[in-house]
Scaffold this active site. Structure first.
Site, PDB file in Angstrom:
ATOM      1  N   LEU A   1       0.842  -1.200   0.000  1.00 31.15           N
ATOM      2  CA  LEU A   1       0.000   0.000   0.000  1.00 31.15           C
ATOM      3  C   LEU A   1       0.879   1.252   0.000  1.00 31.15           C
ATOM      4  O   LEU A   1       0.894   2.028   0.955  1.00 31.15           O
ATOM      5  CB  LEU A   1      -0.955  -0.019   1.211  1.00 31.15           C
ATOM      6  N   HIS A   2       1.658   1.411  -1.083  1.00 25.74           N
ATOM      7  CA  HIS A   2       2.514   2.585  -1.238  1.00 25.74           C
ATOM      8  C   HIS A   2       2.158   3.235  -2.555  1.00 25.74           C
ATOM      9  O   HIS A   2       1.363   2.715  -3.320  1.00 25.74           O
ATOM     10  CB  HIS A   2       4.000   2.217  -1.318  1.00 25.74           C
ATOM     11  N   ALA A   3       2.862   4.340  -2.835  1.00 28.60           N
ATOM     12  CA  ALA A   3       2.852   4.950  -4.158  1.00 28.60           C
ATOM     13  C   ALA A   3       1.449   5.068  -4.737  1.00 28.60           C
ATOM     14  O   ALA A   3       0.530   5.543  -4.082  1.00 28.60           O
ATOM     15  CB  ALA A   3       3.768   4.149  -5.085  1.00 28.60           C
TER      16      ALA A   3
ATOM     17  N   PRO B   1      -1.005   2.831  -5.558  1.00 33.17           N
ATOM     18  CA  PRO B   1      -2.134   2.208  -4.871  1.00 33.17           C
ATOM     19  C   PRO B   1      -2.583   3.029  -3.651  1.00 33.17           C
ATOM     20  O   PRO B   1      -3.768   3.189  -3.409  1.00 33.17           O
ATOM     21  CB  PRO B   1      -1.576   0.846  -4.444  1.00 33.17           C
TER      22      PRO B   1
END
Lengths: 91, 572
Positions: free
Chosen positions: A14-16, A18
């Site tokens: 759940l980075h960037a 997304p």
């Protein structure tokens, strides 16, 4: 309070991108939703609409998270958010 | 008029209006309190308004760029109004801190938190720092610390530029860089060279230039001056002409004295050919036909071959297309043609030689080329790779005649062909020097071996001497047939289609050695043409003789470069 559990599908976690897609969607709902690791206590949950908070959570691909809201009529909204988490946005 | 002299770090001359990079934003002093006249609610509202304005500015910017840049800007925009960031700042405001100091501290701790997480998160810390500064600038009503956003192209003047400043630099907007600080190895210098922008660093005092003032910048001499005069305007015009020479080939290869030197393209299929035609190549000097065969377990059909060749010919109506027949073997094995168990495939049955071990494939290819040529308007020439003797040249020419192809030629890649070209020209109409293989065979150095790279250099005087011998053989053959026919015969053409033709400096040597056309990757056409136009044929001859007489490849290269002052001017 209602809850919905979801597994992170994006390969980068759940980075960037997304995370920004998710935060933006959560912000547009107009209700307060929190997110936490399924294994963490409720008081460590963070605001679902904060990109900064999502990144600080550092949830990886395949991890289980819990979405919570005090609004008992928001089951559908939680479902929408859970679907975003369960989609691989890097695919 | 004001004149500044700095260090020129990236060539080019330009005149344009000055735009200053805003000074770095001063940190709101620690402990800065909310003015006693201001209610925390008002300050919090002002902060939210400033954050929303920054978000809108970033989204507007994102709308003007494409791809990754857009996604990065959109993510940064989202960060500007991030609830966690704003909540932390509002908490500080409620405790009596000024809005500027509050968002500054909230941003610092957010960035520190991301830095602590490392990896991808640490990279995003910069975004938080960025929105924090933008919001403070917005609250103060001063320009954000970023490259100014102007409609017309401008010269960017700064104290110095950091990588973060230049990440969003648009080379269509910024036409030159001038910094008061920095040095030849500074980030400004590196980014300017990468983008091909004229740049001057260490130009003390440029910070005092008026915003919008018209200035002349010379990235070679380091001169920056206001109120440009006619001489400076003329210098800019000369540079623009040279710069356009280096970006586009006008389709007219020639030397400074008008000597014609057609510049053609090496292609490996129809898509390549269309690209080459768009780059104004004057034809195809080498059509590699392996594309038709590689990856196939069996020989492609006549119809498939005709369609493939025609696709290339159609890109060059009325122009020359030189087809090299199948060059299988060594680094390009083909299951139905070559024997992979050879101990020494570079010296094995490869190129034209496969016709002896597997006769028929070549004759069928020639028939397909002839059919495709008959259906198109290109002037089709055909040549065989790996010809070593006059007898092979004669056999190949006979196969071409049988197929109805009128202009047979040979590749000169084997030293024996270079040294006996006089006899080869008795049978064929042209030769094309494949300098990559010619170099590997002359130097006995496998071209695939990195350890032998110094030997595998087309500047090796032995290779240049073989090129010279090939051209001399064409002249000698012409004299011989003139004597027999009692009339003057022009020497048959000798082209070059190896990598060496793409080296603009070596191209001068090749022209001087008497080569009549050069074929290269289309990307190299503008630079080769630009350099050829700076020398006359006698000058090229003199430089070529110096190169052939040099004791080493390095010295040959140095001698020729020294004789071409235009190289520095062109930045090559």
């Amino acid at each position: 309070m209602i809850e919905r559990t979801a597994t992170i599908a994006s390969s980068v976690g759940l980075h960037a991108r997304p995370a920004s897609i998710f935060a933006e969607a959560a912000g547009e709902l107009g209700i307060e939703v929190t997110i936490a690791r399924a294994t963490d206590p409720v008081d460590e949950a963070v605001d679902a609409d904060s990109m900064l908070a999502l990144m600080s959570l550092g949830v990886e691909h395949g991890e289980l998270v819990v979405l919570r809201t005090e609004d008992d009529t928001a089951a559908e909204a939680l479902e929408t958010l859970a679907r975003i988490l369960e989609t691989d946005h890097d695919a | 008029m004001q004149n500044f002299v700095g260090v020129g770090v990236s060539r080019g001359r330009v005149i344009g209006p000055v735009r200053h990079m805003p000074a770095a934003l001063a940190e709101p002093p620690p402990g800065e309190k909310l003015a006693s006249s201001k209610a925390p609610e008002t300050a919090a509202a002002a902060l939210k308004e400033a954050a929303a304005a920054v978000k809108a500015q970033l989204l507007a910017r994102a709308g003007r760029v494409e791809g990754t840049g857009r996604e990065v800007l959109e993510a940064t925009a989202l960060m500007a109004t991030d609830p966690m960031l704003i909540k932390a700042a509002v908490k500080l405001i409620n405790a009596g801190t000024s809005a500027e100091r509050a968002i500054w501290e909230a941003g610092e701790s957010g960035a520190a938190m991301l830095m602590g997480l490392g990896g991808y998160m640490a990279e995003r810390a910069h975004d938080v720092q960025d929105v924090k500064s933008r919001i403070v600038a917005q609250l103060r009503g001063v320009p954000a610390p970023e490259i100014p956003d102007a409609d017309a192209p401008f010269i960017l003047v700064a104290e110095d530029l950091a990588p973060a400043d230049t990440a969003t630099l648009d080379p269509n907007k910024v036409v030159a860089l001038v910094t008061a600080g920095g040095g030849p190895q500074s980030h400004t210098a590196i980014i300017a060279r990468a983008l091909g922008l004229p740049a001057v660093v260490a130009a003390d005092g440029v910070g005092a230039l008026d915003d919008g003032a018209l200035v002349f910048v010379d990235g070679a001499t380091g001169v920056v001056s206001t109120e440009p005069d006619d001489a400076e305007r003329a210098a800019v015009a000369v540079w623009q002409e040279q710069a356009s020479l280096l970006s586009v080939f006008d389709g007219d290869g020639r030397l400074a004295d008008g000597t014609v030197m057609p510049l053609l393209a090496n292609v490996g299929g129809a898509a390549d050919a269309q690209e080459a035609a768009a780059a104004n190549a004057q034809g195809v000097g080498l059509l590699r036909t392996e594309f038709c065969f590689l990856g196939n377990d069996t020989e492609p059909s006549h119809a498939d071959q005709v369609a493939a060749y025609k696709g290339v010919f159609d890109a060059f109506p009325g122009q020359k297309v030189v087809v090299r027949t199948l060059d299988a073997g060594a680094d390009k094995p083909l299951p139905f043609l070559t024997d992979t168990s050879e101990a020494n495939p570079a010296l094995g049955v490869r190129g034209y030689r496969t016709d002896t071990s597997t006769p028929g494939v070549l004759a069928r290819q020639l028939a397909a080329i002839a059919d495709a040529a008959a259906q198109s308007d290109a002037a089709v020439w055909v040549m065989a790779p790996m010809i070593s003797t006059a007898a092979e040249a004669s056999d190949f020419a006979a196969l071409c005649t049988e197929a109805g192809l009128r202009i047979p030629g040979v590749m000169v890649e084997v030293p024996s062909a270079a040294l006996t070209s006089r006899h080869l020209f008795d049978h064929v109409e042209f030769a094309s020097l494949g300098t990559n293989d010619l170099t590997q065979y002359a130097m006995a150095a496998d071209r695939q071996l990195g350890a032998l790279a110094a030997l595998n250099d087309p500047w090796q005087p032995a290779v240049l001497a073989l090129i010279q011998a090939t051209v001399a053989g064409a002249a000698s053959q012409a004299r011989h047939s003139s004597a027999q026919a009692l009339e003057d015969t022009a020497p048959k053409p000798v082209g070059v289609c190896g990598e060496s033709a793409a080296d603009p400096v070596l191209a001068v040597v090749l022209a001087g050695l008497g080569v009549t056309s050069l074929s290269m990757t289309p990307r190299a056409l503008p630079a080769v043409s630009a350099v050829l136009r700076t020398v006359t044929l006698p000058q090229a001859r003199a430089l070529a003789l110096r190169a052939v007489d040099a004791p080493s490849a390095a010295e040959a290269r140095e001698l020729v470069r020294a004789g071409l002052p235009a190289l520095a001017e062109l930045g090559l």
